[in-house]
Scaffold this motif. Structure first.
Motif, mmCIF file in Angstrom:
data_model
loop_
_atom_site.group_PDB
_atom_site.id
_atom_site.type_symbol
_atom_site.label_atom_id
_atom_site.label_comp_id
_atom_site.label_asym_id
_atom_site.label_seq_id
_atom_site.Cartn_x
_atom_site.Cartn_y
_atom_site.Cartn_z
ATOM 1 N N PRO A 149 0.830 -1.207 0.000
ATOM 2 C CA PRO A 149 0.000 0.000 0.000
ATOM 3 C C PRO A 149 0.865 1.258 0.000
ATOM 4 C CG PRO A 149 -0.835 -1.589 1.588
ATOM 5 C CD PRO A 149 0.493 -2.119 1.112
ATOM 6 N N GLY A 150 0.490 2.205 -0.862
ATOM 7 C CA GLY A 150 1.228 3.453 -0.956
ATOM 8 C C GLY A 150 1.960 3.619 -2.259
ATOM 9 N N THR A 151 2.085 2.540 -3.029
ATOM 10 C CA THR A 151 2.715 2.629 -4.339
ATOM 11 C C THR A 151 2.189 1.510 -5.216
ATOM 12 O OG1 THR A 151 4.798 2.511 -5.582
ATOM 13 C CG2 THR A 151 4.687 1.272 -3.533
ATOM 14 N N ARG A 152 2.074 1.801 -6.500
ATOM 15 C CA ARG A 152 1.669 0.769 -7.443
ATOM 16 C C ARG A 152 2.887 0.101 -8.079
ATOM 17 N NH1 ARG A 152 -3.704 1.345 -7.628
ATOM 18 N NH2 ARG A 152 -4.640 3.420 -7.469
ATOM 19 N N SER A 153 4.082 0.537 -7.723
ATOM 20 C CA SER A 153 5.306 -0.046 -8.271
ATOM 21 C C SER A 153 5.646 -1.344 -7.548
ATOM 22 C CB SER A 153 6.465 0.937 -8.129
ATOM 23 O OG SER A 153 6.198 2.143 -8.814
ATOM 24 N N GLY A 154 6.088 -2.326 -8.322
ATOM 25 C CA GLY A 154 6.450 -3.608 -7.749
ATOM 26 C C GLY A 154 7.892 -3.649 -7.276
ATOM 27 N N GLY A 155 8.199 -4.652 -6.492
ATOM 28 C CA GLY A 155 9.558 -4.863 -6.010
ATOM 29 C C GLY A 155 9.766 -6.323 -5.656
ATOM 30 N N VAL A 156 10.950 -6.639 -5.200
ATOM 31 C CA VAL A 156 11.277 -7.996 -4.779
ATOM 32 C C VAL A 156 10.562 -8.271 -3.454
ATOM 33 C CG1 VAL A 156 13.134 -9.578 -4.137
ATOM 34 C CG2 VAL A 156 13.520 -7.848 -5.916
ATOM 35 N N ALA A 157 9.873 -9.394 -3.368
ATOM 36 C CA ALA A 157 9.117 -9.722 -2.161
ATOM 37 C C ALA A 157 10.063 -9.982 -0.991
ATOM 38 C CB ALA A 157 8.236 -10.938 -2.412
ATOM 39 N N VAL A 158 9.777 -9.332 0.122
ATOM 40 C CA VAL A 158 10.543 -9.526 1.358
ATOM 41 C C VAL A 158 9.549 -9.605 2.513
ATOM 42 C CG1 VAL A 158 12.309 -8.609 2.915
ATOM 43 C CG2 VAL A 158 12.493 -8.189 0.443
ATOM 44 N N GLY A 159 9.607 -10.689 3.255
ATOM 45 C CA GLY A 159 8.839 -10.782 4.489
ATOM 46 C C GLY A 159 9.714 -10.329 5.639
ATOM 47 N N LEU A 160 9.208 -9.441 6.481
ATOM 48 C CA LEU A 160 10.010 -8.900 7.575
ATOM 49 C C LEU A 160 9.336 -9.216 8.903
ATOM 50 C CD1 LEU A 160 12.590 -7.196 8.118
ATOM 51 C CD2 LEU A 160 11.064 -5.230 8.366
ATOM 52 N N THR A 161 10.099 -9.888 9.784
ATOM 53 C CA THR A 161 9.581 -10.287 11.090
ATOM 54 C C THR A 161 10.413 -9.639 12.189
ATOM 55 O OG1 THR A 161 8.794 -12.423 10.260
ATOM 56 C CG2 THR A 161 9.135 -12.228 12.637
ATOM 57 N N PHE A 162 9.734 -8.972 13.114
ATOM 58 C CA PHE A 162 10.376 -8.428 14.310
ATOM 59 C C PHE A 162 10.332 -9.506 15.390
ATOM 60 C CE2 PHE A 162 9.324 -4.846 11.801
ATOM 61 C CZ PHE A 162 10.106 -3.781 12.202
ATOM 62 N N LEU A 163 11.483 -9.831 15.949
ATOM 63 C CA LEU A 163 11.595 -10.904 16.927
ATOM 64 C C LEU A 163 11.605 -10.322 18.337
ATOM 65 C CD1 LEU A 163 14.381 -12.969 15.113
ATOM 66 C CD2 LEU A 163 11.900 -13.289 14.979
ATOM 67 N N ASP A 164 10.698 -10.818 19.187
ATOM 68 C CA ASP A 164 10.598 -10.345 20.577
ATOM 69 C C ASP A 164 10.701 -8.824 20.640
ATOM 70 O OD1 ASP A 164 10.358 -12.907 21.840
ATOM 71 O OD2 ASP A 164 12.482 -13.236 21.444
ATOM 72 N N LEU A 195 3.548 2.755 24.701
ATOM 73 C CA LEU A 195 3.923 1.354 24.519
ATOM 74 C C LEU A 195 5.263 1.265 23.806
ATOM 75 C CD1 LEU A 195 1.603 -1.516 23.732
ATOM 76 C CD2 LEU A 195 3.256 -1.009 21.933
ATOM 77 N N ASP A 196 6.020 0.226 24.104
ATOM 78 C CA ASP A 196 7.323 0.006 23.472
ATOM 79 C C ASP A 196 7.334 -1.381 22.843
ATOM 80 O OD1 ASP A 196 9.961 -0.236 22.721
ATOM 81 O OD2 ASP A 196 10.776 -0.249 24.761
ATOM 82 N N ALA A 197 7.141 -1.436 21.538
ATOM 83 C CA ALA A 197 7.229 -2.685 20.774
ATOM 84 C C ALA A 197 7.534 -2.309 19.340
ATOM 85 C CB ALA A 197 5.933 -3.487 20.851
ATOM 86 N N GLY A 198 8.668 -2.741 18.837
ATOM 87 C CA GLY A 198 9.121 -2.257 17.528
ATOM 88 C C GLY A 198 9.793 -0.913 17.679
ATOM 89 N N ALA A 199 9.117 -0.004 18.351
ATOM 90 C CA ALA A 199 9.642 1.317 18.699
ATOM 91 C C ALA A 199 8.777 1.851 19.835
ATOM 92 C CB ALA A 199 9.591 2.254 17.496
ATOM 93 N N ALA A 297 3.708 -0.079 12.942
ATOM 94 C CA ALA A 297 2.751 -1.163 12.693
ATOM 95 C C ALA A 297 2.921 -2.278 13.718
ATOM 96 C CB ALA A 297 2.931 -1.708 11.278
ATOM 97 N N VAL A 298 4.172 -2.578 14.071
ATOM 98 C CA VAL A 298 4.435 -3.581 15.099
ATOM 99 C C VAL A 298 3.846 -3.139 16.430
ATOM 100 C CG1 VAL A 298 6.269 -4.673 16.463
ATOM 101 C CG2 VAL A 298 6.474 -4.517 13.978
ATOM 102 N N ALA A 299 4.045 -1.873 16.773
ATOM 103 C CA ALA A 299 3.514 -1.356 18.030
ATOM 104 C C ALA A 299 1.987 -1.420 18.058
ATOM 105 C CB ALA A 299 3.992 0.080 18.247
#
Length: 372
Positions: A149-164, A195-199, A297-299
């Motif tokens: 969301p925010g752009t119609r341009s494509g890119g390489v798929a990356v899944g990003l996970t924040f751990l604990d 709150l403190d999670a992700g930032a 978004a994590v927070a």
């Protein structure tokens, strides 16, 4: 001086990425380099490579990590716009997405089949992140079709996970011990969750402030002044300021939270109230964010798990594991798994990245002191 760097799009941000061997080793020297390279003193960054917006004036210095189980570590900098300084107090998930792709293209992390796992540590906050980069057929594509969301341009798929992610900066998911707090500003009281999670974030109950949390970006500009006041009032309550320090504009992140309502995204798509679970409008530094930062978004996802939080009270989500966040750019899906008493152990967002260029930036020589 010529300084090698790569401009990489990650999600809805653009970041200049630097190999640690090509920049000063001291923080003061690095800050001077970035200020001059970006043209930070100029509010339009005309005489530099900065993007003159908070989402395109970012930088990261990357190096291999010697610790077992972690591939790379990076220092993130939010370069000033019209001011000659760099904010070092936060992390950026969109830039982490860019760093994951760049690390694979540079050979810092070897390709391991159709998906390549990259584990990263952000040295600003200690956050640990895990990315999965699309390397179908054992290759790193230069282009891709994954959109966000925010752009119609494509890119390489990356899944990003924040751990604990909980408590990485303050030591606790809820730095004040409360899911719900009141902040007293000049002549008014604001209902928030800190709150403190992700930032570290301070989330404002939009309805209690006479707003919806689904305001268009243009309308949100009129709310920046008092939202900054909320940020500055929350910082000492969250333990983010030392005695005598002045509050900055990087942490805590601040935004409005409201119930879902119909709206039109920045790309012209109509979003129904039933399409998402919670409305969120965040600031990035002192501007409305055109989408949402991944750390925010994590927070939001972590706050949704806390009874009594401003997110939990208005969310229409039927499960804890997935939350659909309505942002100015559209709906962002966040997944929280391995949920424990201190919050989720894993929070994942699907993103896209693309290396835009490899370049040599010309920087005035006095800006580069001898590295230690």
């Amino acid at each position: 001086m010529r300084v090698s760097a790569s401009l990489v799009r990650g999600g809805t941000s653009k970041c200049w990425l630097f190999d640690h061997r090509h920049v000063p080793a001291t923080l003061d020297g690095l800050e001077r380099l970035l200020v001059d390279a970006y043209g930070a003193k100029d509010p339009v960054h005309l005489d530099g490579v900065g993007g003159a917006t908070p989402t395109t004036s970012k930088a990261a210095v990357v190096k291999p990590c010697p610790d077992e189980g972690v591939d790379v570590e990076y220092l993130f900098g939010q370069v000033g716009i019209g001011v000659d300084r760099v904010e070092w107090g936060s992390n950026c998930g969109n830039c982490a997405t860019a760093i994951a792709l760049w690390s694979v293209t540079r050979g810092l992390v070897p390709i391991s089949g159709d998906l390549t796992r990259v584990v990263m540590r952000n040295t600003n906050t200690g956050a640990l992140l895990e990315a999965t980069v699309d390397t179908a057929g054992g290759l790193v594509p230069e282009f891709g079709t994954q959109t966000v969301p925010g752009t119609r341009s494509g890119g390489v798929a990356v899944g990003l996970t924040f751990l604990d992610p909980a408590g990485r900066t303050t030591g606790a998911l809820l730095p004040t011990g409360n899911a719900d707090d009141e902040l007293r500003l000049a002549g008014e009281t604001v209902r928030v969750t800190m709150l403190d999670a992700g930032a570290p974030v301070v989330l404002v109950d939009a309805a209690a402030a006479g707003l919806t949390g689904a305001e268009p970006v243009a309308a949100l500009r009129g709310e920046v002044g008092w939202l900054r006041s909320v940020r500055h009032a929350a910082a000492p309550r969250m333990g983010l300021l030392r005695a005598g320090e002045e509050p900055g504009d990087a942490v805590p992140k601040v935004g409005l939270v409201g119930a879902p309502v119909p709206y039109v995204s920045s790309t012209g798509d109509r979003v129904a109230a039933s399409d998402y679970d919670v409305s969120v409008r965040m600031l990035t530094m002192n501007d409305p964010h055109p989408a949402i930062g991944l750390t925010s978004a994590v927070a939001i996802a972590a706050a949704h798990l806390v009874d009594g939080s401003v997110v939990r009270r208005v969310s229409t989500a039927t499960a804890d594991s997935q939350l659909r966040i309505g942002t100015p750019a559209g709906v962002v899906l966040v997944s929280a798994t391995d949920i424990g008493p201190s919050g989720p152990h894993r929070v994942t967002v699907r993103r896209a990245a693309r290396v835009l260029c490899d370049a040599e930036i010309l920087v005035p020589e006095p800006a580069l002191p001898t590295a230690a």
